[in-house]
Design a protein around this motif. Sequence first.
Motif, mmCIF file in Angstrom:
data_model
loop_
_atom_site.group_PDB
_atom_site.id
_atom_site.type_symbol
_atom_site.label_atom_id
_atom_site.label_comp_id
_atom_site.label_asym_id
_atom_site.label_seq_id
_atom_site.Cartn_x
_atom_site.Cartn_y
_atom_site.Cartn_z
ATOM 1 N N LEU A 85 -2.054 12.526 -5.471
ATOM 2 C CA LEU A 85 -2.813 11.364 -6.251
ATOM 3 C C LEU A 85 -2.131 10.490 -7.043
ATOM 4 O O LEU A 85 -1.985 9.156 -6.965
ATOM 5 N N VAL A 86 -1.322 11.093 -8.063
ATOM 6 C CA VAL A 86 -0.653 10.269 -9.118
ATOM 7 C C VAL A 86 0.574 9.414 -8.386
ATOM 8 O O VAL A 86 0.482 8.085 -8.625
ATOM 9 N N ILE A 87 1.267 10.002 -7.337
ATOM 10 C CA ILE A 87 2.339 9.308 -6.729
ATOM 11 C C ILE A 87 2.018 8.245 -5.854
ATOM 12 O O ILE A 87 2.321 7.203 -5.718
ATOM 13 N N ALA A 88 0.751 8.402 -5.205
ATOM 14 C CA ALA A 88 0.070 7.530 -4.211
ATOM 15 C C ALA A 88 -0.384 6.122 -5.002
ATOM 16 O O ALA A 88 -0.105 5.143 -4.555
ATOM 17 N N CYS A 89 -0.850 6.637 -6.343
ATOM 18 C CA CYS A 89 -1.486 5.404 -6.958
ATOM 19 C C CYS A 89 -0.473 4.666 -7.618
ATOM 20 O O CYS A 89 -0.413 3.291 -7.723
ATOM 21 N N VAL A 90 0.588 5.303 -8.022
ATOM 22 C CA VAL A 90 1.976 4.798 -8.395
ATOM 23 C C VAL A 90 2.441 3.748 -7.392
ATOM 24 O O VAL A 90 2.734 2.764 -7.628
ATOM 25 N N GLY A 91 2.268 4.288 -6.062
ATOM 26 C CA GLY A 91 2.940 3.390 -5.010
ATOM 27 C C GLY A 91 2.105 2.058 -4.936
ATOM 28 O O GLY A 91 2.676 1.209 -4.488
ATOM 29 N N ALA A 92 0.722 2.251 -4.845
ATOM 30 C CA ALA A 92 -0.117 1.370 -4.670
ATOM 31 C C ALA A 92 0.035 0.324 -5.816
ATOM 32 O O ALA A 92 -0.224 -1.040 -5.335
ATOM 33 N N GLY A 93 0.300 0.792 -7.014
ATOM 34 C CA GLY A 93 0.365 -0.030 -8.226
ATOM 35 C C GLY A 93 1.534 -0.774 -7.911
ATOM 36 O O GLY A 93 1.666 -2.179 -8.746
ATOM 37 N N LEU A 94 2.649 -0.755 -7.185
ATOM 38 C CA LEU A 94 3.915 -1.587 -7.020
ATOM 39 C C LEU A 94 3.348 -3.007 -6.561
ATOM 40 O O LEU A 94 4.470 -3.739 -6.711
ATOM 41 N N GLU A 124 0.697 -1.356 -0.025
ATOM 42 C CA GLU A 124 0.085 0.058 0.213
ATOM 43 C C GLU A 124 0.830 1.351 -0.274
ATOM 44 O O GLU A 124 2.056 1.031 0.385
ATOM 45 N N ALA A 125 0.232 2.285 -0.315
ATOM 46 C CA ALA A 125 1.103 3.582 -0.317
ATOM 47 C C ALA A 125 -0.103 4.849 0.088
ATOM 48 O O ALA A 125 -1.029 4.711 -0.336
ATOM 49 N N TRP A 126 0.340 5.660 1.078
ATOM 50 C CA TRP A 126 -0.558 6.538 1.449
ATOM 51 C C TRP A 126 0.154 8.168 1.664
ATOM 52 O O TRP A 126 1.341 7.989 2.108
ATOM 53 N N PRO A 127 -0.458 9.117 0.942
ATOM 54 C CA PRO A 127 0.253 10.374 0.992
ATOM 55 C C PRO A 127 -0.252 10.958 2.327
ATOM 56 O O PRO A 127 -1.677 11.238 2.526
ATOM 57 N N LEU A 128 0.493 11.513 3.155
ATOM 58 C CA LEU A 128 0.199 12.212 4.257
ATOM 59 C C LEU A 128 0.935 13.553 4.268
ATOM 60 O O LEU A 128 2.234 13.623 3.993
ATOM 61 N N ASP A 129 -0.003 14.651 4.444
ATOM 62 C CA ASP A 129 0.457 16.024 4.363
ATOM 63 C C ASP A 129 1.183 16.383 5.535
ATOM 64 O O ASP A 129 0.596 16.331 6.756
ATOM 65 N N SER A 166 4.253 13.556 2.148
ATOM 66 C CA SER A 166 5.431 12.264 2.357
ATOM 67 C C SER A 166 4.403 11.141 1.973
ATOM 68 O O SER A 166 3.180 10.929 2.395
ATOM 69 N N ILE A 167 5.022 10.337 1.224
ATOM 70 C CA ILE A 167 4.234 8.873 0.925
ATOM 71 C C ILE A 167 4.792 7.894 1.860
ATOM 72 O O ILE A 167 5.800 7.712 2.296
ATOM 73 N N PHE A 168 3.707 7.179 2.664
ATOM 74 C CA PHE A 168 4.158 6.008 3.424
ATOM 75 C C PHE A 168 4.083 4.814 2.852
ATOM 76 O O PHE A 168 3.129 4.575 2.291
ATOM 77 N N LEU A 169 5.096 4.414 2.401
ATOM 78 C CA LEU A 169 5.208 3.140 1.542
ATOM 79 C C LEU A 169 5.118 1.949 2.501
ATOM 80 O O LEU A 169 6.105 1.828 3.299
ATOM 81 N N VAL A 170 4.098 1.206 2.360
ATOM 82 C CA VAL A 170 3.892 -0.193 3.317
ATOM 83 C C VAL A 170 4.455 -1.209 2.487
ATOM 84 O O VAL A 170 3.934 -1.741 1.471
ATOM 85 N N ALA A 171 5.035 -2.261 3.087
ATOM 86 C CA ALA A 171 5.537 -3.414 2.455
ATOM 87 C C ALA A 171 5.440 -4.676 3.744
ATOM 88 O O ALA A 171 5.814 -4.301 4.759
ATOM 89 N N ARG A 172 5.577 -5.739 2.824
ATOM 90 C CA ARG A 172 5.776 -6.977 3.734
ATOM 91 C C ARG A 172 6.872 -7.942 3.166
ATOM 92 O O ARG A 172 7.211 -7.722 2.014
ATOM 93 N N LYS A 173 7.318 -8.716 4.134
ATOM 94 C CA LYS A 173 8.276 -9.781 3.568
ATOM 95 C C LYS A 173 7.730 -10.790 2.354
ATOM 96 O O LYS A 173 6.445 -11.057 2.674
ATOM 97 N N ARG A 174 8.307 -10.949 1.275
ATOM 98 C CA ARG A 174 7.803 -11.467 0.139
ATOM 99 C C ARG A 174 7.916 -12.842 0.452
ATOM 100 O O ARG A 174 9.334 -13.123 0.784
#
Length: 986
Positions: A752-761, A684-689, A707-715
């Motif tokens: 919006l663009v960068i948060a969506c790009v982040g989620a698309g990862l 997931e990716a969340w934009p926080l002002d 700032s974008i909070f990029l969330v990840a798990r161990k694959r």
Amino acid sequence: MTQHNDKRLIEDYLPIVAISAEASREKSVRKGHISTLHLWWARRPLVACRAAVYGALVPASRFVPNAGSDEKKKSLGRANAAKFVERLCKYSGSPAVIAEAQQHILEAHAERLTEETGKKVTVEDIVSGNAPRPKVLDMFAGGGAIPLEALRLGCEAYALDLNPVAHIIQLCTLVYPQKYGKPDPTARGMTGPKNARGETTWGGLADEVRYWGEWVLNKVKAEIGDLYPLIPDPEHKGKKQALQADYLKDHATDDVPPGYLLPIAYLWTRTVTCKNPNCKAIVPLVKQTWLCKKDDRYIALKMIAPRGKKQVRFEVVEARSENGLGFDPTGFSKGGNAACPFCGTVADSDYVKVEGCAGRISQQMMAIVCTRSARQGRAYLAADDFPDFVPEDRTIRKKVEKFCKDTGLTVPTEPIINDAKSALFPVLYGLKTWGDVFTARQMLCLLNFTSALHSAHDQMIKAGQKTDAALGALTHLASYVDRAADHWSSLCAWNPTGEKLQHTYGRQALPMVWDFSEANPFGGSVGDWTAIVLNAENGIEAGVTSGPRPADVRRGSATSLPWPDGHMDAVITDPPYYDNVPYADISDFFYVWLKRTVGTFYREHFATEGTPKKTEIVADAVRHGGDRQRAEKAYEEMMGKAFSEANRVLHPGGQLAVVYAHKTTLGWATLVDALRTAGFMVTEAWPLDTEMRTRLRGMESAALASSIFLVARKREGAATGNFEEEVKSQLEQIVRERVETLWAMGISGADLVIACVGAGLRAFTRFARVEYANGEEVPAERFLTEVETVVLETILARLSKEVGGKSGQTSLAGMDAATRFYVLWRYTYGAADLDAGEAIIFANGTHVELDGHNGLASGANAVLEKNKSKYRLLDFTERGDDDDLGIPDDTGTARPVVDMLHRLLWLLEHKPPKIPEFLADTQPNLEQLKLVCQALGGPALKGGELKDVSPTAEQSTLGKLLANWSAVMEGQTVKADKKAGQERLL
């Protein structure tokens, strides 16, 4: 509990608009905030960190009701989560709500421990210490905001940083307040009640620091109080008592007798000798001379060059308006170039640099800022009218030499290390050591405070204080000396609007200040020692309220973490990004003073000349022989190792949250590769002002609001995915959902663009390798282009729906490429310029060419302007004055809609009668044209919720056109159609 059914809140939903609003508000709060303890750059707001920690540890299922359809349960779950997180993420925080959040976290942790161990674990087991608390690591801990919030939420917090200055800040934020913050009747101190033996007890860290801060102040005042004498008030009528020059040695600053003024700041200009050999006058390098800019009170210094003299004098001028001053207070040096006021010869920037490097830049006092007893406002005195109160530099330098000889202290001769971007600008002008950035009086003052701290610590030990508690108090006082240095350098400006001194580090670089402000450390205003101590001690409370458990604070490299495999339940961190902030270089400013105040107590951290540079994760070409590519490669390799270490120490079901503040999608490639190679899957990716509303939004900057909070798990596993069959379809599904969700939450533009790009990862990083059907690997850069294409097309469709209505048949996505590109650029970046690399990715995502024969930056009707390595989008004011713009070519091929629109807007402003003829010649599709008008003139492109952002000229004219659409367009089109029909008959 498996990963599948342990989806965390941060992976599902956060009320980011509410969190952002509170984070922005927090930036304006200083009382009781950890930022008052010590300056650290790019520190994230506490409420944003709190949201990240809570969201990473609490399952999304906690808020989902049991009854109802899946869609209804999901909706109600998110609504319930939003209500609670909004209550939790208030600064400074409700103790009751924080306690409830702690319960949520411990309940979830107990459930996970039960499943892992096969034995029932309860919250009571965790609280009593019979089971471990959740462990949260920040491996780039900086100012300590993330681990502090982890402590506040009942977790074990772990903080690591390579920088010794950051390490000291973390001790003062995460260790000493928790251990010694509260009164202790069993320990010796100076501020608590007396015990049975009649000994004074420990009154709590804040009270003890205040006591010793005042003790230090009195000792220093007794030594150098005479260097800041009171000044006779020229407006005072009648007799006044005679005073000794050292009056302040024995009196408080609020004890100023009638007839005298208390100086709070001294305003200086740097000077050089005129380069004209026939002149050789003293040239002031002052940029502006404003003293006060307030309604009905405008005060500035007027420069006067007396005939026959070689040095200017300054005169205080006051008026009810700017024009009433009779001169321009900003009309002096520009860009380091100053004209000699006697002969007019320009001392250009290159000449000033040469003079500075040769040690020939000097300084001249211009004014003294004072306060009067029992009266509001400031009094401004021209320094030339009070020559006896201008310090004699040579005399003070001799005092510095003697003081160093007597105490064993040294002036900071450590070099200022400049980075590849020249963020430490004064080096170019000869300020080459950290001692050079202070005047002689400032240096003597700081050395006296340093010596007084040593004496205070000796007295603490003699008074029977515990060694560790005394070190805690001393370390806090040392951090206040750092804050004092930040306010007592010759790189502090004067703020005429606030009528106060501005500290050195107003941004993440060291400025060169030509007209600087010197604070009176005993003056009772900004930069005064008492104000620094009282303001900073409030920050201790932030640590005290986080609970009694200190964090595990270590100094070291993130590429080699000192904890075992699987130890952490969450890694939440804000890593350095390439060369955005040269932390090591700029923090040397504080390092040299910490080395002198507490270095002997932390020898392992202050054994070197400056902060560690070689192992710092930064892309600084200076450290690689000027080779930018080598610097970037070194950065990427070290960041990859750091993420691999994060993977190693992270629990199999744990969360990684990375704060990412880079402003362009181009920067994602390195981060994505590092995360994927390290074995992480982005979820997931969340934009926080995280910035104040008065930030640079609306200016010509592509900086994110967030700032974008990029969330990840161990694959799990190392599978290879097929792009066409497995990745692209999931990507489109994720992006559509994210656009709709974030749009509904009010997120727009680049966020919006960068948060969506982040989620698309997520679709990309769930595989260790992604291939096209032919077996070719899809690199991160190419995938980002694919993601951005999907994101931008989805946004166009959503924007069409928003401005055209659900029943509209026309879509922005179906228009010509140039128009789509124009709308999307304006939507995403506004009026900002883009670096070539980012512009190329954006162009690829919108399927256009930038350069070449058919490029948007080529030809007479170019949409873009290229200037060196940047591209800028042109508006109608720059394109519309072209009779051929929008007119079909000889073959009748229609021009881009944006061309027709720009010509139309220009005609509306300059030649309205020509509109019918233009419409007859172009025969535009009115539905398309109106849709583009609505998209470009809509709220999303006007600055959104920021009321102080003025519309551009284009948006204003678009608004005029839309407001008068029927009259301007539809009536004119009928006339144009008739004219065209008559021409066909002829």
